[in-house]
Motif scaffolding. Structure first.
Motif, PDB file in Angstrom:
ATOM      1  N   TRP A  91       0.758  -1.171  -0.063  1.00 44.66           N
ATOM      2  CA  TRP A  91       0.566   0.321  -0.282  1.00 44.66           C
ATOM      3  C   TRP A  91       1.098   0.774   0.040  1.00 44.66           C
ATOM      4  O   TRP A  91       1.068   2.322  -0.568  1.00 44.66           O
ATOM      5  N   GLU A  97      -2.678   5.397  -1.818  1.00 48.04           N
ATOM      6  CA  GLU A  97      -4.064   6.015  -1.773  1.00 48.04           C
ATOM      7  C   GLU A  97      -5.611   5.069  -1.070  1.00 48.04           C
ATOM      8  O   GLU A  97      -5.427   4.148  -0.185  1.00 48.04           O
ATOM      9  N   ASN A  98      -6.365   5.632  -1.016  1.00 44.14           N
ATOM     10  CA  ASN A  98      -7.653   5.410  -0.340  1.00 44.14           C
ATOM     11  C   ASN A  98      -6.917   4.606   1.074  1.00 44.14           C
ATOM     12  O   ASN A  98      -7.666   3.057   1.591  1.00 44.14           O
ATOM     13  N   VAL A  99      -6.686   5.007   2.564  1.00 42.64           N
ATOM     14  CA  VAL A  99      -7.023   5.265   3.432  1.00 42.64           C
ATOM     15  C   VAL A  99      -7.887   4.216   4.432  1.00 42.64           C
ATOM     16  O   VAL A  99      -7.568   3.046   5.138  1.00 42.64           O
ATOM     17  N   SER A 100      -8.996   4.569   4.156  1.00 36.87           N
ATOM     18  CA  SER A 100      -9.571   3.215   4.747  1.00 36.87           C
ATOM     19  C   SER A 100     -10.213   2.121   4.103  1.00 36.87           C
ATOM     20  O   SER A 100     -10.337   1.442   5.053  1.00 36.87           O
ATOM     21  N   ASP A 101      -9.748   2.050   2.912  1.00 39.05           N
ATOM     22  CA  ASP A 101      -9.792   0.951   2.444  1.00 39.05           C
ATOM     23  C   ASP A 101      -8.998   0.125   3.320  1.00 39.05           C
ATOM     24  O   ASP A 101      -9.457  -1.039   2.974  1.00 39.05           O
ATOM     25  N   PHE A 102      -7.377   0.320   2.671  1.00 38.35           N
ATOM     26  CA  PHE A 102      -6.800   0.037   3.340  1.00 38.35           C
ATOM     27  C   PHE A 102      -6.668  -0.515   5.375  1.00 38.35           C
ATOM     28  O   PHE A 102      -6.096  -1.872   5.285  1.00 38.35           O
ATOM     29  N   LYS A 104      -9.358  -0.375   6.840  1.00 41.50           N
ATOM     30  CA  LYS A 104     -10.625  -1.715   6.940  1.00 41.50           C
ATOM     31  C   LYS A 104      -9.797  -3.334   6.959  1.00 41.50           C
ATOM     32  O   LYS A 104      -9.510  -4.118   7.781  1.00 41.50           O
ATOM     33  N   LYS A 105      -8.564  -3.523   5.582  1.00 38.62           N
ATOM     34  CA  LYS A 105      -8.255  -4.905   5.580  1.00 38.62           C
ATOM     35  C   LYS A 105      -7.510  -5.175   5.968  1.00 38.62           C
ATOM     36  O   LYS A 105      -7.315  -6.054   6.617  1.00 38.62           O
TER      37      LYS A 105
END
Length: 127
Positions: A91, A97-102, A104-105
């Motif tokens: 990542w 990019e896209n902290v919330s997706d990171f 969560k996963k």
């Protein structure tokens, strides 16, 4: 003379009788042999069934070895940790990019890691 002739005749007669008796027995013997062979095959297949069922019974009645279970959990725990680290590195390298997706996963994988660690610890404490 005469005694030798009688003896010879008697031996020949008993040989013929023995040969006839052997022929009768030969037929019986073939029958017995094929019956034995058939019973042996039945026994082999019954033994295979028995071994399979006995292994199932053992698996059901004996819980898995604790050391083995702890080893498997620790291996799975390390895998989850490594996966989360690789995911984080990937990542970061991809530009983050896209902290919330990171998050969560990453949290899903880390939760798996902590769950496995806790289970292993519980098993170790129960020994």
């Amino acid at each position: 003379g005469k005694n030798t002739e009688e003896l010879k005749q008697s031996i020949e007669t008993s040989n013929v009788n023995a040969a006839k008796a052997n022929l009768v027995h030969e037929g019986e013997m073939e029958g017995v042999c094929s019956e034995v062979e058939s019973l042996k095959q039945d026994l082999d297949s019954k033994m295979q069934q028995y071994r399979k069922l006995d292994a199932e019974r053992v698996a059901i009645t004996h819980p898995p070895d604790l050391q083995e279970a702890i080893g498997e959990l620790n291996k799975a725990k390390k895998n989850a940790y490594r996966e989360s680290e690789e995911f984080a590195d990937g990542w970061v390298e991809s530009g983050g990019e896209n902290v919330s997706d990171f998050v969560k996963k990453f949290m899903e994988v880390r939760l798996l890691y902590h769950t496995r660690a806790a289970k292993a610890e519980r098993l170790e404490n129960s020994m």
